[in-house]
Design an enzyme around this catalytic site. Structure first.
Site: not given
Ligand code: NDP
Length: 341
Positions: A54, A157, A215, A302
């Site tokens: 990351y 993973s 999400l 939220e």
């Molecule tokens: P989500 O699918 O929940 O996406 C999060 C993103 O969605 C935010 O950064 C934001 O992006 C948007 N978002 C979140 N909440 C809201 C809201 N209430 N209203 C509007 N937009 C919102 O999770 P991530 O994809 O971030 O994954 C979560 C964690 O999982 C990562 O941080 C990591 O630790 C892990 N992960 C692990 C992986 C792996 O290969 N093992 C791969 C991916 C993630 P924005 O505002 O930029 O639009």
């Protein structure tokens, strides 16, 4: 906040956790990270997820600085790192600086501890399978780190069920430490691996899970239904694949159509699509923890309130949701253009 056991281990982990992929060191600086982690601690979150890849290691540095400032006792929370892609992006990494060889698994653990300013990693994941390293070598490397006290629980993973069984069986036959948890993608639109492929692993091996992208990178918030909002993940440099996935493919359109169809259910329940999508994941008892992501404080706030929606997800409501999502049950998830940054 409820605490769920991480698979068959004794570790009690908060059902909601918080991760830093895309956000830390990109959309979130150290001072915002500190405020976010503080909100998480106040809500009862006890697990924070990270990876060597990351932001080329910078995400771990930001998390380490924020944790240090917050001064919570080290025995009150868990941190993770993941190894595979290397800290140096793409092909610029030297051959020993990526993969799941004993050397890189060991070096990457030491480096992650240093970046996060911790003496041990609570959870340490193989970020993807490495076709070039025998699984037996990686199991040995993880076992050694566990016996040295540098890692408490090791896992994988996005390994296939077959690869996981090989790791479990090799460890058992050789009296080595077995994996404890997997970190798969799981959300309303990406279900097959978690629900079908891994089904037997939960019962036969006691597999724990720390699910990612609940999400679907923001698609399940419904914010992409009309347009791609400025500043959202789909507009970020390096995340063009998400924009393509959201708008430019047939599959993307089907996914958005499902979100649109789900919206009235959220409205009937008096909640948001975001909270409905998050709460839906938690209904599955095989989820040990759901890793939240947020680029803004308001989003985190939220998302934390999704727990209020859980009691509203009666059998009738779940059936209604299933009638819309049935097709996604068997569809293979997106191969992750995730994790690597
Ligand atoms: P989500 O699918 O929940 O996406 C999060 C993103 O969605 C935010 O950064 C934001 O992006 C948007 N978002 C979140 N909440 C809201 C809201 N209430 N209203 C509007 N937009 C919102 O999770 P991530 O994809 O971030 O994954 C979560 C964690 O999982 C990562 O941080 C990591 O630790 C892990 N992960 C692990 C992986 C792996 O290969 N093992 C791969 C991916 C993630 P924005 O505002 O930029 O639009």
């Amino acid at each position: 906040m409820e605490y769920r056991k991480l698979g068959s281990s004794g570790l009690k982990i908060s059902e909601l956790s918080f991760g830093s992929w895309v956000t830390f060191n990109h959309q979130v600086d150290t001072s915002l990270a500190e405020r976010m982690l503080s909100i998480c601690f106040d809500a009862g979150i006890n697990f924070f997820d990270n990876a060597e890849a990351y932001e080329a290691g910078e995400s771990e540095i930001v998390m380490g600085k924020a944790l240090k400032k917050l001064k919570h006792p080290r025995d009150s929370y868990c941190v993770s790192s993941k190894v595979m892609f290397g800290r140096i992006p793409g092909m610029r990494a030297l051959p020993t600086q990526r993969g799941l060889s004993k050397k890189h698994v060991t070096e990457a653990c030491h480096q992650a501890m240093e970046r996060m300013q911790v003496d041990y990693l609570d959870l340490y994941f193989c970020h993807r399978p490495d076709p070039e390293t025998p699984i037996s070598e990686t199991v040995w490397a993880m076992h050694n780190l566990v016996t040295q006290g540098k890692v408490l629980y090791w896992g994988t993973s996005e390994w296939s069920a077959e690869q996981l069984k090989e790791a479990y069986d090799f460890a058992k036959e050789n009296y080595l430490t077995q994996p404890t948890m997997e970190q798969p993608q799981y959300n309303m639109l990406d279900r097959a691996r978690f629900e079908i492929e891994y089904k037997d692993l939960y019962t036969d091996y006691g597999l724990g899970t720390t699910i990612w992208s609940p999400l679907a990178s923001g698609i399940l918030t419904a914010k992409y239904l009309e347009e791609i909002p400025a500043g959202s993940r789909a507009t970020l440099k390096g995340y063009e694949w998400l924009k393509k996935r959201v708008l430019e493919t047939e599959r993307g359109k089907e996914r958005l159509a499902a979100v649109k169809a789900l919206l009235p259910i959220a409205q009937e329940l008096g909640t948001t699509m975001t909270k409905l999508a998050l709460a839906w994941c938690l209904v599955n008892p095989n989820v040990s923890t759901m890793i939240l992501g947020a680029s803004k404080i308001e989003q985190l706030e939220e998302n934390l309130t999704c727990l209020e929606v859980l009691p509203l997800l009666t059998k009738d409501v779940q059936d209604k949701i299933q009638s819309i999502l049935g097709g996604f049950e068997t569809e293979a998830g997106d191969p992750a253009e995730d994790g690597i940054d």
